[in-house]
Write a protein that holds these residues in place. Sequence first.
Motif, PDB file in Angstrom:
ATOM      1  N   VAL A   1     -71.180 -40.906 -90.603  1.00  0.00           N
ATOM      2  CA  VAL A   1     -71.716 -41.139 -91.938  1.00  0.00           C
ATOM      3  C   VAL A   1     -70.727 -40.538 -92.936  1.00  0.00           C
ATOM      4  O   VAL A   1     -70.373 -39.362 -92.836  1.00  0.00           O
ATOM      5  CB  VAL A   1     -73.095 -40.484 -92.125  1.00  0.00           C
ATOM      6  CG1 VAL A   1     -73.621 -40.730 -93.538  1.00  0.00           C
ATOM      7  CG2 VAL A   1     -74.084 -41.013 -91.081  1.00  0.00           C
ATOM      8  N   LEU A   2     -70.247 -41.360 -93.871  1.00  0.00           N
ATOM      9  CA  LEU A   2     -69.289 -40.888 -94.869  1.00  0.00           C
ATOM     10  C   LEU A   2     -70.066 -40.211 -95.995  1.00  0.00           C
ATOM     11  O   LEU A   2     -70.693 -40.876 -96.824  1.00  0.00           O
ATOM     12  CB  LEU A   2     -68.455 -42.049 -95.411  1.00  0.00           C
ATOM     13  CG  LEU A   2     -67.684 -42.871 -94.372  1.00  0.00           C
ATOM     14  CD1 LEU A   2     -66.789 -43.892 -95.082  1.00  0.00           C
ATOM     15  CD2 LEU A   2     -66.854 -41.975 -93.469  1.00  0.00           C
ATOM     16  N   THR A   3     -70.030 -38.888 -96.007  1.00  0.00           N
ATOM     17  CA  THR A   3     -70.799 -38.137 -96.993  1.00  0.00           C
ATOM     18  C   THR A   3     -70.079 -38.021 -98.332  1.00  0.00           C
ATOM     19  O   THR A   3     -70.708 -37.824 -99.366  1.00  0.00           O
ATOM     20  CB  THR A   3     -71.131 -36.734 -96.457  1.00  0.00           C
ATOM     21  OG1 THR A   3     -69.914 -36.081 -96.046  1.00  0.00           O
ATOM     22  CG2 THR A   3     -72.058 -36.831 -95.244  1.00  0.00           C
ATOM     23  N   SER A   4     -68.749 -38.146 -98.330  1.00  0.00           N
ATOM     24  CA  SER A   4     -67.987 -38.169 -99.576  1.00  0.00           C
ATOM     25  C   SER A   4     -66.606 -38.740 -99.295  1.00  0.00           C
ATOM     26  O   SER A   4     -66.160 -38.801 -98.149  1.00  0.00           O
ATOM     27  CB  SER A   4     -67.864 -36.772-100.196  1.00  0.00           C
ATOM     28  OG  SER A   4     -67.089 -35.922 -99.378  1.00  0.00           O
ATOM     29  N   SER A   5     -65.934 -39.178-100.361  1.00  0.00           N
ATOM     30  CA  SER A   5     -64.610 -39.771-100.237  1.00  0.00           C
ATOM     31  C   SER A   5     -63.745 -39.348-101.409  1.00  0.00           C
ATOM     32  O   SER A   5     -64.231 -39.250-102.545  1.00  0.00           O
ATOM     33  CB  SER A   5     -64.708 -41.302-100.190  1.00  0.00           C
ATOM     34  OG  SER A   5     -63.428 -41.896-100.310  1.00  0.00           O
ATOM     35  N   SER A   6     -62.476 -39.084-101.145  1.00  0.00           N
ATOM     36  CA  SER A   6     -61.545 -38.740-102.228  1.00  0.00           C
ATOM     37  C   SER A   6     -60.915 -39.981-102.837  1.00  0.00           C
ATOM     38  O   SER A   6     -60.146 -39.894-103.792  1.00  0.00           O
ATOM     39  CB  SER A   6     -60.431 -37.824-101.701  1.00  0.00           C
ATOM     40  OG  SER A   6     -59.678 -38.485-100.689  1.00  0.00           O
ATOM     41  N   LEU A   7     -61.238 -41.161-102.294  1.00  0.00           N
ATOM     42  CA  LEU A   7     -60.702 -42.413-102.835  1.00  0.00           C
ATOM     43  C   LEU A   7     -61.508 -42.818-104.049  1.00  0.00           C
ATOM     44  O   LEU A   7     -62.737 -42.821-104.029  1.00  0.00           O
ATOM     45  CB  LEU A   7     -60.766 -43.523-101.778  1.00  0.00           C
ATOM     46  CG  LEU A   7     -59.987 -43.299-100.484  1.00  0.00           C
ATOM     47  CD1 LEU A   7     -60.214 -44.470 -99.536  1.00  0.00           C
ATOM     48  CD2 LEU A   7     -58.504 -43.140-100.773  1.00  0.00           C
ATOM     49  N   SER A   8     -60.830 -43.176-105.121  1.00  0.00           N
ATOM     50  CA  SER A   8     -61.518 -43.637-106.315  1.00  0.00           C
ATOM     51  C   SER A   8     -61.840 -45.114-106.177  1.00  0.00           C
ATOM     52  O   SER A   8     -61.096 -45.877-105.565  1.00  0.00           O
ATOM     53  CB  SER A   8     -60.663 -43.406-107.564  1.00  0.00           C
ATOM     54  OG  SER A   8     -59.423 -44.084-107.440  1.00  0.00           O
ATOM     55  N   ALA A   9     -62.963 -45.510-106.741  1.00  0.00           N
ATOM     56  CA  ALA A   9     -63.362 -46.917-106.691  1.00  0.00           C
ATOM     57  C   ALA A   9     -62.403 -47.754-107.520  1.00  0.00           C
ATOM     58  O   ALA A   9     -61.949 -47.321-108.575  1.00  0.00           O
ATOM     59  CB  ALA A   9     -64.779 -47.078-107.220  1.00  0.00           C
ATOM     60  N   PRO A  10     -62.064 -48.971-107.050  1.00  0.00           N
ATOM     61  CA  PRO A  10     -61.165 -49.833-107.825  1.00  0.00           C
ATOM     62  C   PRO A  10     -61.789 -50.221-109.148  1.00  0.00           C
ATOM     63  O   PRO A  10     -63.000 -50.390-109.246  1.00  0.00           O
ATOM     64  CB  PRO A  10     -60.972 -51.058-106.910  1.00  0.00           C
ATOM     65  CG  PRO A  10     -62.153 -51.052-106.007  1.00  0.00           C
ATOM     66  CD  PRO A  10     -62.518 -49.609-105.807  1.00  0.00           C
ATOM     67  N   GLN A  11     -60.953 -50.333-110.161  1.00  0.00           N
ATOM     68  CA  GLN A  11     -61.438 -50.697-111.486  1.00  0.00           C
ATOM     69  C   GLN A  11     -61.461 -52.208-111.639  1.00  0.00           C
ATOM     70  O   GLN A  11     -60.476 -52.886-111.381  1.00  0.00           O
ATOM     71  CB  GLN A  11     -60.536 -50.090-112.574  1.00  0.00           C
ATOM     72  CG  GLN A  11     -60.503 -48.569-112.565  1.00  0.00           C
ATOM     73  CD  GLN A  11     -61.853 -47.976-112.903  1.00  0.00           C
ATOM     74  OE1 GLN A  11     -62.524 -48.446-113.824  1.00  0.00           O
ATOM     75  NE2 GLN A  11     -62.255 -46.949-112.165  1.00  0.00           N
ATOM     76  N   LYS A  12     -62.609 -52.722-112.059  1.00  0.00           N
ATOM     77  CA  LYS A  12     -62.701 -54.153-112.319  1.00  0.00           C
ATOM     78  C   LYS A  12     -62.031 -54.451-113.667  1.00  0.00           C
ATOM     79  O   LYS A  12     -62.198 -53.699-114.620  1.00  0.00           O
ATOM     80  CB  LYS A  12     -64.163 -54.599-112.368  1.00  0.00           C
ATOM     81  CG  LYS A  12     -64.859 -54.555-111.023  1.00  0.00           C
ATOM     82  CD  LYS A  12     -66.264 -55.128-111.127  1.00  0.00           C
ATOM     83  CE  LYS A  12     -66.942 -55.125-109.768  1.00  0.00           C
ATOM     84  NZ  LYS A  12     -68.312 -55.687-109.853  1.00  0.00           N
ATOM     85  N   PRO A  13     -61.270 -55.539-113.733  1.00  0.00           N
ATOM     86  CA  PRO A  13     -60.632 -55.871-115.006  1.00  0.00           C
ATOM     87  C   PRO A  13     -61.659 -56.200-116.067  1.00  0.00           C
ATOM     88  O   PRO A  13     -62.662 -56.843-115.794  1.00  0.00           O
ATOM     89  CB  PRO A  13     -59.783 -57.110-114.655  1.00  0.00           C
ATOM     90  CG  PRO A  13     -60.424 -57.687-113.445  1.00  0.00           C
ATOM     91  CD  PRO A  13     -60.985 -56.513-112.681  1.00  0.00           C
TER      92      PRO A  13
END
Length: 205
Positions: free
Chosen positions: A169-181
């Motif tokens: 289970v991924l409890t947190s991620s250091s990857l930022s969500a991609p920005q929608k144009p």
Amino acid sequence: LRQLLNYKSNHPEFSMTLAGVITKDYGTWTNTFTIDKGSEEGMAVNMAVVVPSGVVGFITDVYPHSARVQTILDPRSAVGILVQRPESRLSGVVKGNGNTPRTPSMVNIARDGDVLVGDKLITSGYGGIYPKGLPVGNVQSIENDTEGFVKNAVVTPSVDFHRIEEVFVLTSSSLSAPQKPELEPKLVPQTQRDQVEGVKGAVKQ
């Protein structure tokens, strides 16, 4: 177990908790299972669930020491994906299919959309649940919609759901969500048909 430990060490960008599968509910219109970790162990709704081979699903219900996971095979599921092939990078959605419970579908692809049999599909990162770049599956076949405007692709999942015993289970991620144009709204000229339909649909005062 070694494969799971290697996966965890090879993905320092994720904080993850190992959980065991205790019950499964695989049917035509639902595809869920229960894990042995709950709110007391840090589980929360909408956390992504994975195994080294790819995406499994996400948590839908949490109890003190257990949680329910809805898999990507569930007809209620929808996963934002990208075609990994560099020449394509086509985005789309993979949904569970109750008629073929073991093979979800990439749905509503434009008729000229660049997707081929054998293409690898990965998560797009949109939607806020799954980080970008996780394996989802491979395109098994492509079928034209009955009306011919779009096509759908049958997907072979990266995960063997019937052999799942333990998951992360991924409890947190250091990857930022991609920005929608950001798209600027454009005014579309009203057609004669729109004007007629508008008159027909007007409510008399």
